[in-house]
Design an enzyme around this catalytic site. Structure first.
Site, PDB file in Angstrom:
ATOM      1  N   SER A 146       0.750  -1.333   0.092  1.00  0.00           N
ATOM      2  CA  SER A 146       0.031   0.034  -0.117  1.00  0.00           C
ATOM      3  C   SER A 146       1.032   1.213  -0.088  1.00  0.00           C
ATOM      4  CB  SER A 146      -0.713  -0.024   1.300  1.00  0.00           C
ATOM      5  OG  SER A 146      -1.479   1.165   1.413  1.00  0.00           O
ATOM      6  N   TYR A 165      -1.588  -0.917  10.676  1.00  0.00           N
ATOM      7  CA  TYR A 165      -1.834  -0.929   9.208  1.00  0.00           C
ATOM      8  C   TYR A 165      -0.581  -0.823   8.338  1.00  0.00           C
ATOM      9  CZ  TYR A 165      -3.598  -0.920   4.478  1.00  0.00           C
ATOM     10  OH  TYR A 165      -3.946  -1.238   2.963  1.00  0.00           O
TER      11      TYR A 165
END
Length: 246
Positions: free
Chosen positions: A142, A156
C-alpha cells in the site's frame, strides 16, 4: 501472444475488489486463474462469468490465516493446470483507529491476514517455483507501506511496510529465477475501506475514499508486471488517484 496467455495465476482475496478485478482482467487476456477467498458463493459467480466468456478458472474457499487452506489453494491450481506461474498475495484488512483505542484484536487480525497470509502464500508456493525453476510473486502492499498513515493507520502501515520488506528480501534470496513484484496502491475502490470499527476513523476513511479510482487500475498494473519478458522483474509499482495527496 501477450505473455499472459496460458499462464496459471493464483489470486487470494479474490471474491471482490482488486482480486476480482485482477482475475477477470487476466482471464480475458487468456490466463488460467485459480481464485481463493472465504466467500465461496462470490467466487463461484466470478468463475461462472469467466467460463461463460470462454475463459478458464477454478476456485476454492480459502482463509489466508490458515496455512493448510493456503496450501490447498496451491494444490488446487497444480491439480487443475499442472503448474503455477504467478501467485498474487492480495488478501488484506485495513482497520484504522488511533493506537490509544487499543484495538488489539484488530491489530492481531491485520498481522494475521496482511503479514502471515503473505508468508503462508510464499511458503506454499516457493517450493513449487523452485522445482519449476520459474515463478512470480506479486504481493499487495500500500502507499501506507511507503509512508506511515497516521494517526489511525499506524498498525496497518506496519503490516504493509512488512510486506515490502518481505518482498525485497524474497527478491534478493530467489531472484535469479523467480520474480517478485510489490504493488502499493492508494485509494482504490474496494471493500478495504469498510474494515474500521472505530466510528470517527471509519467516517474519515469513507470521506478519504471519495477520491478512489476503480479496482481495475490495480489489475492493469498487475498485468503489466506479469506480461514483461522473463528477464525483466518489475519490483515495485506505486499508484494512487491523481488527486490523492498522501
Amino acid at each position: 501472444m501477450n505473455n499472459i496467455e496460458n499462464k496459471v495465476i493464483v489470486i487470494t482475496g479474490a471474491s471482490s475488489g482488486l482480486g476480482e478485478a485482477t482475475a477477470r482482467l487476466l482471464a480475458k487476456k487468456g490466463a488460467k486463474v485459480v481464485i481463493g477467498a472465504r466467500r465461496t458463493e462470490k467466487l463461484e459467480a466470478i468463475v461462472h462469468d469467466i467460463r461463460a466468456e470462454g475463459g478458464q478458472a477454478e476456485f476454492i474457499g480459502v482463509d489466508v490465516t490458515k496455512p493448510h487452506e493456503v496450501q490447498a489453494l496451491i494444490e488446487k491450481a497444480l491439480s487443475a493446470f499442472g503448474q503455477i506461474d504467478v501467485l498474487v498475495n492480495n488478501a488484506g484488512l485495513m482497520s484504522i483507529a488511533p493506537l490509544s483505542e487499543l484495538k488489539v484484536d484488530e491489530w492481531d487480525r491485520m498481522i494475521d491476514i496482511n503479514i502471515k497470509g503473505v508468508l503462508y502464500g510464499i511458503a506454499a508456493t516457493l517450493p513449487v517455483f523452485q522445482k519449476q525453476n520459474f515463478g512470480h510473486f506479486i504481493n499487495l502492499s500500500s502507499v501506507a507501506g511507503v509512508k506511515v498513515f497516521s494517526p489511525g493507520g499506524t498498525v496497518y502501515s506496519g503490516t504493509k511496510f512488512a510486506v515490502r520488506a518481505i518482498s525485497e528480501g524474497l527478491r534478493h534470496e530467489v531472484g535469479e529465477t523467480i520474480r517478485t513484484t510489490t504493488i502499493e496502491p492508494g485509494a482504490i475502490e474496494s471493500e478495504l475501506k469498510f474494515g474500521s470499527s472505530h466510528k470517527e476513523s471509519s467516517e474519515f476513511v469513507t470521506d478519504f475514499y471519495k477520491q478512489a479510482i476503480p479496482a481495475d487500475s490495480v489489475a492493469r498494473a498487475i498485468a503489466y508486471a506479469i506480461e514483461q519478458p522473463a528477464d525483466v522483474d518489475i519490483n515495485e509499482i506505486v499508484l494512487r488517484p491523481t488527486s490523492q495527496e498522501f
